[in-house]
Motif scaffolding. Structure first.
Motif, short mmCIF file in Angstrom:
data_model
loop_
_atom_site.label_atom_id
_atom_site.label_comp_id
_atom_site.label_asym_id
_atom_site.label_seq_id
_atom_site.Cartn_x
_atom_site.Cartn_y
_atom_site.Cartn_z
N GLU A 1 -82.32 -1.07 56.85
CA GLU A 1 -82.98 -0.03 56.06
C GLU A 1 -82.15 1.23 56.25
OE1 GLU A 1 -86.93 0.41 57.62
OE2 GLU A 1 -87.57 -1.59 56.99
N THR B 1 -82.31 4.69 50.36
CA THR B 1 -83.66 5.17 50.02
C THR B 1 -83.64 6.52 49.30
OG1 THR B 1 -83.86 6.08 52.25
CG2 THR B 1 -84.84 3.93 51.90
N LEU C 1 -85.57 1.98 59.41
CA LEU C 1 -85.20 3.31 58.96
C LEU C 1 -85.37 4.35 60.07
CD1 LEU C 1 -84.31 4.46 56.21
CD2 LEU C 1 -86.69 4.98 55.73
#
Ligand code: FAD
Ligand code: DLZ
Ligand code: SF4
Length: 468
Positions: free
Chosen positions: A32, A37, A73
């Protein structure tokens, strides 16, 4: 001798080429990363869907005996980029080989060149970029319909020997009806967020407060099992009416008889072959008519494959054209949904609530307005890339740049998909709740779609419509 096997967020398929010859001792790397993102401010439901589905997929792999290194993340050591995470993993495992499956986007393919990885084909599609290029070679026009016929022959779907079943390739003349007033489309199937999804929802709420769209209610499936359930629901409850009402729009119902499976398909929880097989089986059993099944299979076997072929054939130059020299900035109402044009308010409202709007809302409402008003393709494309749960550049860009905006000058569509208010009125119930009138072309009640479509060219650029 060990192999580091990379799986990206839209590659959540057990049969993925980079996982195929896994042996104990190998490591699967999933990451991630902040870069992915935030390269656009993705809808918050899209972020939850992808991150939660990645976490579930890693668990599923572990359950089947794979060793998975999953970088979250919020891991303090996370560098935030694919390339730096791959380098960090190489330092951890010193693998003798790194393998990856070719990515969906040009942007990531450029990055991947720096990973020292062996790049395997993504064979989750019916066609390859090379087979599409071979089909396109020496053709003056790249029309989807002819590509689709070849794909029918190649896949054997809805074929009776060398001929299409029912004697026709395409049953669209039976489709595209407006929705009867008493139609009662089934409710969309929702999946209650479980523990992993709820944890990701908290993460997304905290880290991405300024991203587009409502986080709740979140109803997407995040596993293959859930995606298969959604597919079952579509096949039994919606497919029979899919063809007839494919182009209809209704206030307060974004889904109607659509499948709502594009996000699952695009991240790999479902494969195109199994979806088309399921639809064909429904027709063989007599559970759905041919016009619906052919229309549905054409979307996946025809349009989706054609779009991907075109993307890899034409990139990176494809993204740079602006055939109609459209330069206006994206109006603020694309972000807020606050406009007196009810069709736009509804399509954008559905998009905010669900990270979803169906094809005709995208093409003939938000897309049509962008085309007629001359909005800058780059700004419009960025909007489409971030607002939908199914948006990845390989499929978003040709649809927006080529189909909706005609910015490619006709590579994809033979003419621009421009329509007046009469079309929207015929296909929806939006106009009844609008302060404009779809039949009026001039004056304060004129539907802006009419006004833009028929406005004399010398006046273009001097109207006030974009403030509405
Ligand atoms: P259904 O109507 O049930 O169709 C079934 C499936 O066919 C879809 O799930 C999808 O996989 C495929 N399909 C249908 N039309 C297309 C098409 N034109 N291109 C590719 N696949 C198609 N689709 C995306 O998957 N991602 C995008 O980012 C995307 N951006 C778009 C932007 C614009 C401006 C337009 C006009 C269309 C875009 N589409 C995109 C295509 C289409 O609108 C969506 O695939 C569809 O609305 C998804 O909803 P559904 O699953 O209910 O589809
Ligand atoms: C879209 C997306 C997002 C939001 N986040 C991630 C991520 O954190 N990790 C990951 O592996 N993939 C993510 N993706 C999907 C990638 O952007 C996708 O793999 C590329 O678009 C494919 O080219
Ligand atoms: Fe849209 Fe025009 Fe109908 Fe209003 S009258 S909903 S602006 S098409």
């Amino acid at each position: 001798m060990s192999t580091l096997r990379i799986v990206l967020g839209d590659q959540l398929t057990r049969g993925l080429s980079s996982l195929r010859d896994y042996v104990p001792g190998d490591t699967v790397l999933m990451m991630e990363v902040a870069e992915e993102t935030t390269y656009v401010k993705h809808h918050r439901q899209k972020l939850v869907l992808i991150l939660s589905a990645m976490r579930h997929f890693a668990d599923e792999l572990r359950h089947h005996g794979f060793t998975v290194d999953y970088v979250k993340l919020d891991d303090p050591a996370n560098t935030g980029s694919f390339t730096a995470e791959v380098q960090r993993a190489i330092a951890r495992y010193t693998p003798s080989r790194v393998v990856a499956t070719e990515p969906g986007e040009w942007r990531v393919r450029e990055m991947m060149k720096g990973w020292g990885a062996e790049i395997l084909p993504d064979d989750r599609f019916f066609a390859t970029p090379a087979s599409f290029a071979a089909w396109a070679r020496d053709r003056r026009q790249l029309r989807m319909e002819f590509f689709y016929r070849d794909m029918r022959r190649l896949s054997g779907l809805l074929m009776d020997g060398d001929a299409p079943v029912g004697g026709q390739w395409n049953f669209d003349h039976d489709n595209r009806k407006s929705l009867p007033k008493d139609a009662n489309p089934p409710r969309r199937q929702r999946f209650e967020p479980e523990a992993i999804t709820r944890e990701v929802m908290e993460l997304v709420a905290m880290r991405f407060p300024d991203h587009f769209g409502a986080l709740e209610p979140f109803g997407w499936a995040v596993t293959r099992a859930g995606a298969l359930e959604a597919l079952d629901h579509f096949i039994s409850a919606c497919l029979p009416n899919f063809g007839d009402y494919q182009d209809a729009m209704k206030q307060g119902n974004a889904f109607l008889y659509h499948s709502v499976i594009s996000p699952y398909l695009n991240i790999g929880l479902l494969t195109p072959r199994e979806i088309c097989d399921r639809a064909q089986e429904a027709w063989s059993r007599g559970d759905a008519p041919l016009n619906a099944v052919e229309g549905f299979i054409r979307q996946i076997l025809g349009w989706r494959e054609y779009i991907r072929g075109l993307y890899w054939l034409k990139m990176p130059d494809y993204a740079e054209t602006n055939f109609l020299e459209a330069r206006r900035p994206l109006p603020d109402f694309y972000w807020t949904g606050r406009t007196e044009m009810n069709c736009l308010a509804q399509a954008i409202g559905d998009t905010q609530r669900h990270a979803y709007a169906h094809h005709i809302q995208r093409l003939m409402v938000t897309g049509n307005f962008a085309l007629l008003a001359g909005l800058d393709p780059k700004e419009v494309e960025q909007w489409y890339l971030l607002v939908y749960a199914d948006a990845f550049e390989w499929v978003e860009l040709p649809n927006t740049h080529g189909m909706a905006l005609f910015a490619d000058g006709g590579v994809m569509a033979s003419k621009p998909y421009a329509a007046s208010g009469a079309y929207i009125d015929r296909m929806s119930d939006y106009c009844a709740g609008c302060r404009f009138k779809p039949g009026v072309k001039l004056g304060p009640k004129a539907c802006p779609f009419n006004y833009l479509l028929w406005m004399p060219p010398r006046l273009q650029g001097k109207n006030e419509l974009l403030d509405m």
